[in-house]
Structure formats: structure tokens, C-alpha cells
Write a protein that holds these residues in place. Structure first.
Motif, short mmCIF file in Angstrom:
data_model
loop_
_atom_site.label_atom_id
_atom_site.label_comp_id
_atom_site.label_asym_id
_atom_site.label_seq_id
_atom_site.Cartn_x
_atom_site.Cartn_y
_atom_site.Cartn_z
N ASP A 14 0.84 -1.19 0.00
CA ASP A 14 0.00 0.00 0.00
C ASP A 14 0.88 1.25 0.00
OD1 ASP A 14 -2.92 -0.88 0.35
OD2 ASP A 14 -1.84 -2.14 1.78
N LYS A 18 0.57 2.07 -7.24
CA LYS A 18 0.17 1.21 -8.35
C LYS A 18 -1.15 1.60 -8.99
CE LYS A 18 -1.80 -1.91 -5.62
NZ LYS A 18 -3.14 -1.34 -5.78
N SER A 19 -2.08 2.14 -8.22
CA SER A 19 -3.41 2.46 -8.79
C SER A 19 -3.31 3.50 -9.91
CB SER A 19 -4.36 2.92 -7.70
OG SER A 19 -4.46 1.90 -6.73
N PRO A 42 -9.33 -7.30 -3.99
CA PRO A 42 -10.55 -8.07 -4.09
C PRO A 42 -11.64 -7.21 -4.72
CG PRO A 42 -10.14 -7.42 -1.80
CD PRO A 42 -8.95 -7.00 -2.59
N ARG A 52 -15.12 -7.41 -0.81
CA ARG A 52 -14.06 -6.42 -0.59
C ARG A 52 -14.41 -5.50 0.59
NH1 ARG A 52 -10.17 -3.54 -3.79
NH2 ARG A 52 -9.80 -1.50 -2.91
N LEU A 56 -12.01 -5.24 3.86
CA LEU A 56 -11.27 -4.01 4.20
C LEU A 56 -11.71 -3.39 5.52
CD1 LEU A 56 -10.75 -2.16 0.77
CD2 LEU A 56 -9.40 -3.94 1.84
N MET A 69 -10.68 -13.92 0.20
CA MET A 69 -9.90 -13.38 -0.93
C MET A 69 -10.04 -14.32 -2.12
SD MET A 69 -8.30 -10.52 -0.27
CE MET A 69 -7.84 -9.52 1.16
N ARG A 73 -11.91 -13.98 -5.72
CA ARG A 73 -11.06 -14.22 -6.92
C ARG A 73 -11.69 -15.25 -7.85
NH1 ARG A 73 -5.99 -14.68 -4.56
NH2 ARG A 73 -6.18 -12.43 -4.67
N ASP A 94 -5.71 -4.72 -10.97
CA ASP A 94 -5.05 -4.11 -9.81
C ASP A 94 -5.09 -5.15 -8.68
OD1 ASP A 94 -4.29 -2.50 -7.67
OD2 ASP A 94 -5.53 -0.80 -8.29
N TYR A 96 -3.73 -9.36 -7.64
CA TYR A 96 -4.23 -10.72 -7.95
C TYR A 96 -3.58 -11.66 -6.94
CZ TYR A 96 -5.81 -14.56 -10.97
OH TYR A 96 -6.41 -15.68 -11.48
N ALA A 99 -0.80 -10.95 -4.40
CA ALA A 99 -1.15 -10.16 -3.21
C ALA A 99 -1.49 -11.07 -2.03
CB ALA A 99 -2.32 -9.22 -3.51
N THR A 100 -2.09 -12.21 -2.31
CA THR A 100 -2.42 -13.13 -1.21
C THR A 100 -1.14 -13.77 -0.65
OG1 THR A 100 -4.43 -13.62 -2.45
CG2 THR A 100 -4.03 -14.94 -0.48
N GLN A 104 -1.37 -12.15 3.00
CA GLN A 104 -1.78 -13.21 3.94
C GLN A 104 -0.59 -14.15 4.21
OE1 GLN A 104 -4.15 -12.03 1.51
NE2 GLN A 104 -4.85 -10.92 3.33
N ARG A 148 -7.10 8.95 1.72
CA ARG A 148 -8.29 8.88 2.59
C ARG A 148 -8.02 8.00 3.82
NH1 ARG A 148 -7.48 4.72 1.64
NH2 ARG A 148 -7.32 3.42 -0.20
N ASP A 151 -7.51 1.68 5.44
CA ASP A 151 -8.33 0.48 5.65
C ASP A 151 -7.60 -0.48 6.61
OD1 ASP A 151 -6.53 -1.18 4.18
OD2 ASP A 151 -7.47 -0.57 2.29
N PHE A 153 -5.80 -3.08 6.22
CA PHE A 153 -4.43 -3.47 5.88
C PHE A 153 -3.47 -2.28 6.03
CE2 PHE A 153 -7.25 -6.40 3.71
CZ PHE A 153 -6.73 -7.63 4.13
P1 TYD Z 1 -5.78 -1.65 -2.64
O1 TYD Z 1 -5.68 -2.52 -3.82
O2 TYD Z 1 -4.51 -1.08 -2.14
O3 TYD Z 1 -6.85 -0.56 -2.98
P2 TYD Z 1 -6.82 0.97 -2.61
O4 TYD Z 1 -5.85 1.54 -3.61
O5 TYD Z 1 -8.24 1.36 -2.80
O6 TYD Z 1 -6.34 1.06 -1.19
O7 TYD Z 1 -6.52 -2.33 -1.39
C1 TYD Z 1 -6.79 -3.63 -1.28
C2 TYD Z 1 -6.21 -4.18 0.01
O8 TYD Z 1 -6.46 -5.59 0.05
C3 TYD Z 1 -4.71 -3.98 0.11
O9 TYD Z 1 -4.38 -3.46 1.38
C4 TYD Z 1 -4.15 -5.37 0.03
C5 TYD Z 1 -5.29 -6.27 0.41
N1 TYD Z 1 -5.25 -7.58 -0.27
C6 TYD Z 1 -4.84 -8.69 0.44
O10 TYD Z 1 -4.49 -8.59 1.64
N2 TYD Z 1 -4.83 -9.92 -0.18
C7 TYD Z 1 -5.22 -10.07 -1.48
O11 TYD Z 1 -5.22 -11.21 -2.01
C8 TYD Z 1 -5.64 -8.91 -2.20
C9 TYD Z 1 -6.10 -9.04 -3.63
C10 TYD Z 1 -5.64 -7.68 -1.55
#
Ligand code: TYD
Length: 207
Positions: A14, A18-19, A42, A52, A56, A69, A73, A94, A96, A99-100, A104, A148, A151, A153
Motif C-alpha cells: 500500500d 500502483k493504482s 478483491p 471487498r 477491508l 480473498m 477471486r 489491480d 491478484y 497479493a495473497t 496473507q 483517505r 483500511d 491493511f
Molecule cells: P488496494 O488494492 O490497495 O486498494 P486501494 O488503492 O483502494 O487502497 O486495497 C486492497 C487491500 O487488500 C490492500 O491493502 C491489500 C489487500 N489484499 C490482500 O491482503 N490480499 C489479497 O489477495 C488482495 C487481492 C488484496
């Protein structure tokens, strides 16, 4: 016969930025005349977006979090990603499965083996290309500070961040031809130049 589309994923801790680049990549590919599906995890389906919201915000156990997750998926893969690729569209996603493994598996300490079990159950292929946006903790924190409300994470501490980043690096080291690390401390213009070269390579336009 329709040529199958390409599957591109964007990853990173985070605050890695990337977004911003996901939107640019999708626009770049559309400008090449391609059918592009831009999506996220998600999420990415009506059910996935509901999951999602839970993921979050709501407290839950690690297994529950990981299974949700993958539930999101699975739905995304079957409803959106696979049909798009089959009709020849390029999918820009954005986050996949990497990220898990990172969040996790690494951040929360589940380990890669458990994630691998669920990944094999889902029977999905790997993305064709993954860009891993990489930044050190201080840079990520500074970028998140302007965003903002954090969340579930983003509220985690430095140790979680470092474990997540390390797990991403391990993924990249294990599959360097798919996962390209992007130094996301560079300017947006510099990052874009690198991405453009990589996209042209995927498009078969490289010199
Ligand atoms: P993120 O993609 O960073 O969206 P935003 O830009 O809106 O913050 O947020 C998704 C969150 O979900 C991010 O903190 C990572 C988490 N995540 C996992 O923990 N495991 C996963 O498999 C995926 C896809 C996301």
C-alpha cells in the motif's frame, strides 16, 4: 479463431502508487486499439465488491480472510477474467494472487504453502506479466498520509509492511520472467517510460 488476450496484473505494498499506473496502462492499451478490461481485487464483480467491503473493514480470522480473498477471486476469474481473455480482450488487474502470497502468506504469516493449496484448487493460470511497484516503508507511509482514511491493511505496522514487501520480492525472485520489479520511488514519468517499454514488448512492438 480469436487470439486470446493478455492478462496483466499490478502489485505492490500500500502506498506504492500502483493504482495511478493501472489507469495509465489501461488507457495506453486502449489507445493501441485493444479491447481492455480494467478491474481489481478483491472485487471486480458485484459479489466480489461486497466481499471487498467486508475484507477491508471487518475483523476476521486469517483463514477466513484468505478464503474470502479466494472466493472473490474465483468469482472474478470465472465471471470476468476468463471470458474477457477468451474473447481476445486484455485484462489489467489491480492486484491478484501474488497479493495473497504477500499479504496473507507473508504479512500475516500464513505461509506460502497454504496459499498455494488454494491457488491450485482454483486452477487458474498465471498472469502473462506482473509489475511489482516497490517502495521502502518511509515513501509508502508518506504517500498514504495524504490519502483517505486507512483500511484494515493500511493500518498495520512497519513489521507487517516489511514482511509483505519481502514476500513480494520472494515471488519476483522465483518468477523473474513474469514479475518485473518497478522502482516506484522514481517520478511518474520515469515509471511510465519503463512500463511503456514493457508493454511494447508484450505487444510485440519492441525493436
Ligand atoms: P488496494 O488494492 O490497495 O486498494 P486501494 O488503492 O483502494 O487502497 O486495497 C486492497 C487491500 O487488500 C490492500 O491493502 C491489500 C489487500 N489484499 C490482500 O491482503 N490480499 C489479497 O489477495 C488482495 C487481492 C488484496
Amino acid at each position: 479463431m480469436t487470439t486470446r488476450g493478455r492478462f496483466i496484473t499490478l502489485e505492490g505494498v500500500d502506498g506504492a502508487g500502483k493504482s495511478t499506473h493501472t489507469v495509465w496502462i489501461a488507457d495506453f492499451l486502449r489507445a493501441q486499439g485493444l479491447d481492455v478490461v480494467s478491474t481489481r481485487e478483491p472485487g471486480g464483480t458485484p459479489l466480489g465488491e461486497k466481499l471487498r467491503a467486508l475484507l477491508l473493514t471487518d475483523a476476521m480470522g486469517l483463514d477466513t480472510e484468505t478464503l474470502l480473498m479466494f472466493a472473490a477471486r474465483c468469482e472474478h476469474l470465472h465471471q470476468v477474467i476468463e471470458p474477457a481473455l477468451a474473447r481476445g480482450a486484455w485484462v489489467v488487474c489491480d492486484r491478484y494472487t501474488d497479493a495473497t502470497y504477500a499479504y496473507q502468506g507473508g504479512g500475516r504469516g500464513l505461509g506460502a504453502a497454504r496459499v498455494a493449496t488454494l491457488e491450485s484448487w482454483m486452477q487458474a493460470g498465471q498472469p502473462d506479466r506482473t509489475w511489482l511497484f516497490d517502495v521502502p516503508l518511509e515513501v509508502a507511509r508518506a504517500r498514504l498520509a495524504d490519502a483517505r482514511e486507512p483500511d484494515r491493511f493500511e493500518r498495520e505496522g512497519a513489521a507487517f509492511f516489511e514482511r509483505t514487501r519481502e514476500a513480494y520480492h520472494a515471488r519476483a525472485a522465483a518468477d523473474p520472467s513474469r514479475i518485473r520489479i518497478v522502482d516506484s520511488t522514481q517520478s511518474i514519468a520515469q515509471v511510465r517510460a519503463g512500463l511503456e517499454a514493457g508493454l511494447r514488448e508484450l505487444l510485440g512492438q519492441s525493436a
